[in-house]
Write a protein that holds these residues in place. Structure first.
Motif, PDB file in Angstrom:
ATOM      1  N   PRO A  36      65.991   3.255  -0.913  1.00  0.00           N
ATOM      2  CA  PRO A  36      65.469   4.524  -1.442  1.00  0.00           C
ATOM      3  C   PRO A  36      66.445   5.690  -1.199  1.00  0.00           C
ATOM      4  O   PRO A  36      67.269   5.647  -0.291  1.00  0.00           O
ATOM      5  N   VAL A  37      66.320   6.695  -2.034  1.00  0.00           N
ATOM      6  CA  VAL A  37      67.128   7.921  -1.881  1.00  0.00           C
ATOM      7  C   VAL A  37      66.476   8.787  -0.814  1.00  0.00           C
ATOM      8  O   VAL A  37      65.343   9.257  -0.991  1.00  0.00           O
ATOM      9  N   THR A  38      67.169   8.978   0.295  1.00  0.00           N
ATOM     10  CA  THR A  38      66.607   9.753   1.420  1.00  0.00           C
ATOM     11  C   THR A  38      67.274  11.114   1.605  1.00  0.00           C
ATOM     12  O   THR A  38      66.735  11.995   2.273  1.00  0.00           O
ATOM     13  N   VAL A  39      68.453  11.275   1.035  1.00  0.00           N
ATOM     14  CA  VAL A  39      69.177  12.553   1.176  1.00  0.00           C
ATOM     15  C   VAL A  39      68.805  13.459  -0.003  1.00  0.00           C
ATOM     16  O   VAL A  39      68.722  12.990  -1.142  1.00  0.00           O
ATOM     17  N   SER A  40      68.602  14.755   0.300  1.00  0.00           N
ATOM     18  CA  SER A  40      68.232  15.687  -0.777  1.00  0.00           C
ATOM     19  C   SER A  40      69.403  15.933  -1.705  1.00  0.00           C
ATOM     20  O   SER A  40      70.568  15.701  -1.349  1.00  0.00           O
ATOM     21  N   LYS A  41      69.092  16.411  -2.890  1.00  0.00           N
ATOM     22  CA  LYS A  41      70.113  16.625  -3.906  1.00  0.00           C
ATOM     23  C   LYS A  41      71.118  17.690  -3.496  1.00  0.00           C
ATOM     24  O   LYS A  41      72.296  17.628  -3.861  1.00  0.00           O
ATOM     25  N   ASP A  42      70.677  18.697  -2.719  1.00  0.00           N
ATOM     26  CA  ASP A  42      71.564  19.801  -2.340  1.00  0.00           C
ATOM     27  C   ASP A  42      72.360  19.500  -1.079  1.00  0.00           C
ATOM     28  O   ASP A  42      73.275  20.268  -0.744  1.00  0.00           O
ATOM     29  N   ASP A  43      72.048  18.431  -0.369  1.00  0.00           N
ATOM     30  CA  ASP A  43      72.764  18.110   0.874  1.00  0.00           C
ATOM     31  C   ASP A  43      74.000  17.285   0.544  1.00  0.00           C
ATOM     32  O   ASP A  43      74.039  16.060   0.707  1.00  0.00           O
ATOM     33  N   VAL A  44      75.021  17.967   0.053  1.00  0.00           N
ATOM     34  CA  VAL A  44      76.254  17.298  -0.386  1.00  0.00           C
ATOM     35  C   VAL A  44      76.977  16.660   0.794  1.00  0.00           C
ATOM     36  O   VAL A  44      77.580  15.579   0.670  1.00  0.00           O
ATOM     37  N   GLU A  45      76.914  17.306   1.934  1.00  0.00           N
ATOM     38  CA  GLU A  45      77.633  16.784   3.108  1.00  0.00           C
ATOM     39  C   GLU A  45      77.106  15.408   3.504  1.00  0.00           C
ATOM     40  O   GLU A  45      77.893  14.464   3.756  1.00  0.00           O
ATOM     41  N   GLN A  46      75.785  15.241   3.547  1.00  0.00           N
ATOM     42  CA  GLN A  46      75.201  13.939   3.893  1.00  0.00           C
ATOM     43  C   GLN A  46      75.513  12.898   2.813  1.00  0.00           C
ATOM     44  O   GLN A  46      75.769  11.718   3.105  1.00  0.00           O
ATOM     45  N   GLN A  47      75.505  13.377   1.543  1.00  0.00           N
ATOM     46  CA  GLN A  47      75.838  12.450   0.452  1.00  0.00           C
ATOM     47  C   GLN A  47      77.268  11.937   0.606  1.00  0.00           C
ATOM     48  O   GLN A  47      77.537  10.719   0.481  1.00  0.00           O
ATOM     49  N   LEU A  48      78.217  12.866   0.864  1.00  0.00           N
ATOM     50  CA  LEU A  48      79.615  12.453   1.037  1.00  0.00           C
ATOM     51  C   LEU A  48      79.780  11.543   2.251  1.00  0.00           C
ATOM     52  O   LEU A  48      80.574  10.575   2.222  1.00  0.00           O
ATOM     53  N   ASP A  49      79.045  11.862   3.301  1.00  0.00           N
ATOM     54  CA  ASP A  49      79.133  11.018   4.498  1.00  0.00           C
ATOM     55  C   ASP A  49      78.640   9.597   4.198  1.00  0.00           C
ATOM     56  O   ASP A  49      79.262   8.597   4.614  1.00  0.00           O
ATOM     57  N   TYR A  50      77.541   9.524   3.452  1.00  0.00           N
ATOM     58  CA  TYR A  50      77.013   8.188   3.101  1.00  0.00           C
ATOM     59  C   TYR A  50      77.970   7.450   2.172  1.00  0.00           C
ATOM     60  O   TYR A  50      78.209   6.236   2.322  1.00  0.00           O
ATOM     61  N   ILE A  51      78.535   8.204   1.193  1.00  0.00           N
ATOM     62  CA  ILE A  51      79.502   7.577   0.276  1.00  0.00           C
ATOM     63  C   ILE A  51      80.723   7.097   1.054  1.00  0.00           C
ATOM     64  O   ILE A  51      81.263   5.991   0.801  1.00  0.00           O
ATOM     65  N   LYS A  52      81.179   7.900   2.015  1.00  0.00           N
ATOM     66  CA  LYS A  52      82.335   7.513   2.825  1.00  0.00           C
ATOM     67  C   LYS A  52      82.052   6.229   3.596  1.00  0.00           C
ATOM     68  O   LYS A  52      82.892   5.308   3.638  1.00  0.00           O
ATOM     69  N   ARG A  53      80.876   6.141   4.219  1.00  0.00           N
ATOM     70  CA  ARG A  53      80.539   4.934   4.975  1.00  0.00           C
ATOM     71  C   ARG A  53      80.477   3.711   4.039  1.00  0.00           C
ATOM     72  O   ARG A  53      80.925   2.607   4.385  1.00  0.00           O
ATOM     73  N   THR A  54      79.929   3.970   2.846  1.00  0.00           N
ATOM     74  CA  THR A  54      79.837   2.855   1.889  1.00  0.00           C
ATOM     75  C   THR A  54      81.220   2.377   1.474  1.00  0.00           C
ATOM     76  O   THR A  54      81.486   1.159   1.375  1.00  0.00           O
ATOM     77  N   ILE A  55      82.137   3.312   1.217  1.00  0.00           N
ATOM     78  CA  ILE A  55      83.507   2.941   0.831  1.00  0.00           C
ATOM     79  C   ILE A  55      84.187   2.180   1.960  1.00  0.00           C
ATOM     80  O   ILE A  55      84.899   1.177   1.732  1.00  0.00           O
ATOM     81  N   LEU A  56      83.975   2.641   3.203  1.00  0.00           N
ATOM     82  CA  LEU A  56      84.571   1.936   4.343  1.00  0.00           C
ATOM     83  C   LEU A  56      84.006   0.511   4.452  1.00  0.00           C
ATOM     84  O   LEU A  56      84.744  -0.450   4.752  1.00  0.00           O
ATOM     85  N   GLU A  57      82.710   0.388   4.193  1.00  0.00           N
ATOM     86  CA  GLU A  57      82.110  -0.951   4.232  1.00  0.00           C
ATOM     87  C   GLU A  57      82.720  -1.847   3.152  1.00  0.00           C
ATOM     88  O   GLU A  57      83.034  -3.025   3.389  1.00  0.00           O
ATOM     89  N   LEU A  58      82.878  -1.243   1.953  1.00  0.00           N
ATOM     90  CA  LEU A  58      83.467  -2.023   0.860  1.00  0.00           C
ATOM     91  C   LEU A  58      84.902  -2.421   1.186  1.00  0.00           C
ATOM     92  O   LEU A  58      85.341  -3.545   0.874  1.00  0.00           O
ATOM     93  N   LYS A  59      85.640  -1.520   1.821  1.00  0.00           N
ATOM     94  CA  LYS A  59      87.015  -1.854   2.205  1.00  0.00           C
ATOM     95  C   LYS A  59      87.029  -3.006   3.204  1.00  0.00           C
ATOM     96  O   LYS A  59      87.870  -3.918   3.109  1.00  0.00           O
ATOM     97  N   ARG A  60      86.104  -2.971   4.158  1.00  0.00           N
ATOM     98  CA  ARG A  60      86.058  -4.069   5.134  1.00  0.00           C
ATOM     99  C   ARG A  60      85.684  -5.389   4.440  1.00  0.00           C
ATOM    100  O   ARG A  60      86.238  -6.458   4.731  1.00  0.00           O
ATOM    101  N   ILE A  61      84.723  -5.256   3.520  1.00  0.00           N
ATOM    102  CA  ILE A  61      84.313  -6.483   2.798  1.00  0.00           C
ATOM    103  C   ILE A  61      85.479  -7.042   1.984  1.00  0.00           C
ATOM    104  O   ILE A  61      85.738  -8.258   1.961  1.00  0.00           O
ATOM    105  N   ILE A  62      86.200  -6.127   1.296  1.00  0.00           N
ATOM    106  CA  ILE A  62      87.349  -6.573   0.482  1.00  0.00           C
ATOM    107  C   ILE A  62      88.423  -7.182   1.379  1.00  0.00           C
ATOM    108  O   ILE A  62      89.043  -8.218   1.043  1.00  0.00           O
ATOM    109  N   LYS A  63      88.603  -6.567   2.523  1.00  0.00           N
ATOM    110  CA  LYS A  63      89.617  -7.082   3.446  1.00  0.00           C
ATOM    111  C   LYS A  63      89.247  -8.480   3.939  1.00  0.00           C
ATOM    112  O   LYS A  63      90.086  -9.394   3.995  1.00  0.00           O
ATOM    113  N   VAL A  64      87.967  -8.638   4.272  1.00  0.00           N
ATOM    114  CA  VAL A  64      87.507  -9.963   4.737  1.00  0.00           C
ATOM    115  C   VAL A  64      87.612 -10.979   3.608  1.00  0.00           C
ATOM    116  O   VAL A  64      88.026 -12.156   3.802  1.00  0.00           O
TER     117      VAL A  64
END
Length: 242
Positions: free
Chosen positions: A207-235
């Protein structure tokens, strides 16, 4: 001899008594004459005084007759004025006697005198105010010249300020344009972040838990997701090489 002597003495006594009586008679006559002369003199003086009084009275009578004649002449001359004043009383109905007309005249004369005094005072005051106004005008003229000089200086400063203001208005306009562009970019970035965050949540089926105006939390979540994808790709690459 004795008889002769006695007779002589008797005659002497008779003669002496006669002399005394004669002397008394003469003295009394002299006194009467003196009193008569005094009365005559007093009567003459009284008559002279009466004649002077009569003369004075005649002169006074002539003087009074002259005054009477002149008064009659004046009365005849001023009778027309009395007739005129009588007509004023009858025609106007405002006065009841000539004395009231004279009282009104004296009142008007007094009022005119008071008004004349007030007018003289007002003229003096006007002259004083005119002198004060002249001095004030000279002083104000000097102040106006000083203010005009200051105004010219302020005008020059205002012109320079207007040049600077136009310069800064141009700069502010450019800043506003840049800010608008940046704001547009920021809005687009926010929209992209929100869309990307929603897509990630959808792909992860969370579910979407971060509000639409909370860009900082959105970027933080996107960053964590990208890092996870990088680890997955690396593995995944490691497993692929084996």
């Amino acid at each position: 001899m004795d008889e002769q002597w006695n007779e002589m003495r008797r005659q002497e006594l008779v003669l002496r008594e006669s002399f005394i009586k004669f002397n008394r008679f003469v003295r009394e006559n002299q006194e009467k004459r003196d009193r008569a002369d005094t009365k005559i003199k007093e009567e003459r003086d009284r008559q002279a005084h009466r004649l002077e009084e009569i003369k004075e009275l005649e002169e006074k009578l002539l003087y009074m007759n002259d005054i009477r004649d002149r008064m009659k002449k004046h009365v005849a001359e001023y009778k027309k004025y009395q007739d005129y004043l009588d007509r004023v009383i009858i025609e106007t109905g405002e006065f009841h006697s000539i004395s009231e007309i004279f009282n009104r005249y004296e009142t008007l004369i007094e009022a005119r005198s008071i008004l004349s005094e007030h007018q003289d005072k007002n003229l003096e005051l006007l002259e004083e105010k005119g002198t004060e106004m002249h001095h004030m005008t000279e002083s104000k003229s000097q102040k106006i010249m000083t203010l005009n000089n200051k105004l010219a200086q302020l005008q020059a400063r205002r012109d320079r300020a207007e040049v600077q203001a136009r310069k800064w208005e141009t700069i502010v306009a450019e800043i506003k344009v840049t800010a608008a562009e940046k704001n547009l970019e920021h809005t687009q970035v926010k929209t992209c972040c929100w869309n990307l965050y929603q897509q990630i949540c959808k792909r992860k089926d969370i579910p979407v838990t971060v509000s639409k105006d909370d860009v900082e939390q959105q970027l933080d979540y996107i960053k964590r997701t990208i890092l996870e994808l990088k680890r997955i790709i690396k593995v995944a690459k490691k497993h692929a090489t084996k």
